[in-house]
Scaffold this motif. Structure first.
Motif, mmCIF file in Angstrom:
data_model
loop_
_atom_site.group_PDB
_atom_site.id
_atom_site.type_symbol
_atom_site.label_atom_id
_atom_site.label_comp_id
_atom_site.label_asym_id
_atom_site.label_seq_id
_atom_site.Cartn_x
_atom_site.Cartn_y
_atom_site.Cartn_z
ATOM 1 N N GLY A 172 0.819 -1.210 0.000
ATOM 2 C CA GLY A 172 0.000 0.000 0.000
ATOM 3 C C GLY A 172 0.852 1.259 0.000
ATOM 4 N N ARG A 173 1.932 1.236 0.769
ATOM 5 C CA ARG A 173 2.836 2.397 0.817
ATOM 6 C C ARG A 173 3.533 2.600 -0.523
ATOM 7 N N VAL A 174 3.971 1.475 -1.109
ATOM 8 C CA VAL A 174 4.623 1.557 -2.423
ATOM 9 C C VAL A 174 3.639 2.063 -3.471
ATOM 10 N N GLY A 175 2.431 1.521 -3.447
ATOM 11 C CA GLY A 175 1.414 1.930 -4.407
ATOM 12 C C GLY A 175 1.025 3.391 -4.246
ATOM 13 N N ASN A 176 0.944 3.856 -3.003
ATOM 14 C CA ASN A 176 0.585 5.251 -2.734
ATOM 15 C C ASN A 176 1.641 6.203 -3.288
ATOM 16 N N TRP A 177 2.905 5.814 -3.110
ATOM 17 C CA TRP A 177 3.988 6.645 -3.655
ATOM 18 C C TRP A 177 3.969 6.617 -5.184
ATOM 19 N N PHE A 178 3.789 5.425 -5.750
ATOM 20 C CA PHE A 178 3.851 5.274 -7.193
ATOM 21 C C PHE A 178 2.686 5.974 -7.886
ATOM 22 N N SER A 179 1.515 5.979 -7.234
ATOM 23 C CA SER A 179 0.330 6.585 -7.846
ATOM 24 C C SER A 179 0.452 8.104 -7.956
ATOM 25 N N LYS A 180 1.367 8.682 -7.170
ATOM 26 C CA LYS A 180 1.563 10.134 -7.215
ATOM 27 C C LYS A 180 2.453 10.552 -8.381
ATOM 28 N N THR A 181 3.131 9.585 -9.001
ATOM 29 C CA THR A 181 3.957 9.889 -10.158
ATOM 30 C C THR A 181 3.067 10.005 -11.399
ATOM 31 N N LYS A 182 3.592 10.550 -12.454
ATOM 32 C CA LYS A 182 2.820 10.725 -13.680
ATOM 33 C C LYS A 182 2.406 9.363 -14.249
ATOM 34 N N ASN A 183 1.117 9.198 -14.456
ATOM 35 C CA ASN A 183 0.535 7.950 -14.999
ATOM 36 C C ASN A 183 0.778 6.740 -14.102
ATOM 37 N N GLY A 184 1.208 6.985 -12.860
ATOM 38 C CA GLY A 184 1.504 5.873 -11.958
ATOM 39 C C GLY A 184 0.306 4.987 -11.686
ATOM 40 N N GLU A 185 -0.860 5.600 -11.448
ATOM 41 C CA GLU A 185 -2.066 4.829 -11.136
ATOM 42 C C GLU A 185 -2.495 3.967 -12.317
ATOM 43 N N LYS A 186 -2.383 4.514 -13.512
ATOM 44 C CA LYS A 186 -2.743 3.750 -14.709
ATOM 45 C C LYS A 186 -1.810 2.555 -14.899
ATOM 46 N N ILE A 187 -0.521 2.779 -14.647
ATOM 47 C CA ILE A 187 0.459 1.693 -14.781
ATOM 48 C C ILE A 187 0.174 0.591 -13.772
ATOM 49 N N LEU A 188 -0.157 0.977 -12.519
ATOM 50 C CA LEU A 188 -0.466 -0.006 -11.487
ATOM 51 C C LEU A 188 -1.676 -0.851 -11.874
#
Length: 208
Positions: A172-188
């Motif tokens: 969850g912590r990794v995902g939260n950080w990654f989702s803040k990057t550009k297009n991070g949520e879409k990539i996840l």
């Protein structure tokens, strides 16, 4: 009643098995990264609740049906594979949405809990695994074997939930950080969709 040494050995083996890469831990990992730690923990609770079905199947001898009947095994595994494909499609669909649309489509905790249960009980290989694994730690000389099976099943659920919860918190912590990057949520979401599709194919092609 199980003796202390047997319990220690079983808890150690169960913890290692829960940590091993498999459908359940990958499911918790991807869902925690895309939906957050709380959602991952709820799904983990659902997955572990589903183990009640498999434990009962072993205790009552029903698991033997999945081991001996190709039809029963195939029906359950294809239902599970179809559900995983559905989850894959939903993940790819979420990947194409804007963040506002994704936020509006978040599932309730109750729905996530049900998702975990369904994901677990539609995998007949879990029943067959329990059928081979749990009886190894029973002893007819120290008490009712059926009661021991249920106790072992409960211990396995506890070990799995602890492991899955820790995985959920980290992912969850990794995902939260990654989702803040550009297009991070879409990539996840695309990663989650790919994992679900791969798990569906693996389950569909699995044999007893």
């Amino acid at each position: 009643m199980l003796d202390f040494q047997t319990i220690v050995m079983f808890v150690g083996a169960s913890t290692l098995l829960a940590l091993a890469p498999g459908p359940d831990i990958l499911f918790v990992l991807t869902q925690s990264m895309t939906k957050g730690s709380r959602s991952g923990i709820v799904i983990a609770l659902g997955l572990c609740s589903g183990l009640v079905f498999h434990t009962t199947a072993v205790a009552l001898g029903v698991a033997v049906i999945f081991q001996t009947s190709i039809l029963a095994f195939s029906i359950l595994k294809f239902v599970g594979a179809a559900y995983l494909l559905y989850l894959a499609l939903m993940a790819f669909k979420d990947a194409s949405k804007s963040k506002l649309e994704s936020d509006k489509s978040l599932l309730s905790l109750k729905a996530l809990y049900k998702r975990g249960i369904f994901m677990n009980i539609t995998n007949p290989k879990v029943s067959i695994f329990f059928l081979a694994f749990l009886p190894q730690f029973t002893n007819s000389e120290v008490g009712n074997v059926t009661g021991q099976i249920f106790m072992l099943g409960a211990l396995f659920m506890l070990c799995s939930f602890v492991v899955f919860t820790l995985v959920s918190l980290l992912a969850g912590r990794v995902g939260n950080w990654f989702s803040k990057t550009k297009n991070g949520e879409k990539i996840l979401n695309r990663i989650a969709g790919t994992v679900f599709a791969a798990l569906a194919i693996k389950l569909a092609l699995s044999s007893r």
